[in-house]
Design an enzyme around this catalytic site. Structure first.
Site, short mmCIF file in Angstrom:
data_model
loop_
_atom_site.label_atom_id
_atom_site.label_comp_id
_atom_site.label_asym_id
_atom_site.label_seq_id
_atom_site.Cartn_x
_atom_site.Cartn_y
_atom_site.Cartn_z
N ASP A 162 0.89 -1.16 0.00
CA ASP A 162 0.00 0.00 0.00
C ASP A 162 0.93 1.22 0.00
OD1 ASP A 162 -2.26 1.71 0.47
OD2 ASP A 162 -1.78 1.69 2.61
N LEU A 163 0.40 2.39 -0.26
CA LEU A 163 1.21 3.61 -0.24
C LEU A 163 1.01 4.40 1.05
CD1 LEU A 163 0.81 4.85 -3.94
CD2 LEU A 163 2.80 3.75 -2.88
N ASP A 164 -0.20 4.97 1.22
CA ASP A 164 -0.47 5.87 2.34
C ASP A 164 -0.37 5.14 3.68
OD1 ASP A 164 -0.99 7.66 0.30
OD2 ASP A 164 -3.16 7.64 0.56
N SER A 210 -3.12 0.52 -4.04
CA SER A 210 -3.52 1.68 -3.25
C SER A 210 -4.93 2.12 -3.64
CB SER A 210 -2.53 2.84 -3.49
OG SER A 210 -2.98 4.01 -2.84
N ARG A 211 -5.73 2.48 -2.63
CA ARG A 211 -7.09 2.96 -2.89
C ARG A 211 -7.14 4.49 -2.88
NH1 ARG A 211 -11.33 1.71 0.34
NH2 ARG A 211 -10.07 1.64 2.19
N LYS A 265 -9.43 -3.68 -1.84
CA LYS A 265 -8.24 -4.07 -2.60
C LYS A 265 -8.32 -5.43 -3.28
CE LYS A 265 -5.31 -0.74 -0.58
NZ LYS A 265 -4.13 -0.41 0.15
N ASP A 298 -1.76 -0.74 5.99
CA ASP A 298 -2.03 -0.19 7.32
C ASP A 298 -3.50 -0.30 7.73
OD1 ASP A 298 -2.97 3.21 6.97
OD2 ASP A 298 -2.69 1.81 5.32
#
Length: 190
Positions: free
Chosen positions: A27-29, A70-71, A103, A126
């Site tokens: 994931d990114l954030d 990533s959403r 996801k 996360d």
């Protein structure tokens, strides 16, 4: 700890495992970086969590493919930040879009693009809801608190190995049960 030291330690951690994932998905954030993209401007210079880039570099050096799930509703900002951090080329698939699917849709697309089975993937995120839904697909999924760290990386590889061994054991039980051959313990009873 410097990026190079993190990379070296990540390489040592991978050296402890005989079985490694074919694809590691991030994931990114709040996993690779400590913010939501939609709260930032493209003009800013982003930063990653302290150990994230070293872990990415180790995976690249080891030849393990990586992808993003990533959403984020602001894929343009996410892609700009990946470019600014010089990590965009590290990823074989980048599924960055808003979705209500927790996801699972992202992973279907990653699987279609890479051909890697879900059981050969390791995922860091996360959000517990994403971990739960993606785990049901067969992906080893690790919940991170303050971004991806060497501790989370080690946990991920440990759980991946345990899941792989469990799958292989179940395959062997199935083969023995349905191949028409009796196992040695069954023949010992006769």
């Amino acid at each position: 700890m410097s990026e190079e030291k993190v990379k070296d330690e990540a390489m040592q951690i991978m050296g402890l495992f005989q079985i490694l994932p074919r694809l590691v998905v991030f994931d990114l954030d709040y996993t690779l970086w400590p913010f939501y993209c939609e709260c930032r401007s493209k003009r800013e210079m982003p930063s990653m969590y302290p150990q994230a880039k070293g872990i990415l570099s180790a995976l690249k050096e080891k030849g393990i493919e990586m992808a993003i799930a990533s959403r984020s509703p602001t894929s343009d900002i996410a892609n700009t930040f990946l470019d600014k951090l010089n990590i965009k080329p590290m990823f074989v698939a980048k599924e960055i879009y808003s979705s209500w699917s927790h996801k699972t849709e992202h992973f279907q697309k990653i699987h279609t693009r890479t051909g890697v089975p879900f059981t050969a993937m390791l995922f860091f995120d996360d959000e517990d809801r994403n971990i739960k839904s993606v785990s049901k697909m067969g992906v080893t999924s690790i919940l991170v608190g303050d971004g991806v760290t060497l501790g989370a990386f080690r946990q991920g590889l440990t759980e991946f190995t345990q899941n792989h061994n469990s799958i292989e054991k179940n395959k062997q039980v199935w083969r023995n049960k349905y191949s028409g051959k009796s196992t040695s313990s069954e023949t010992d009873k006769d």
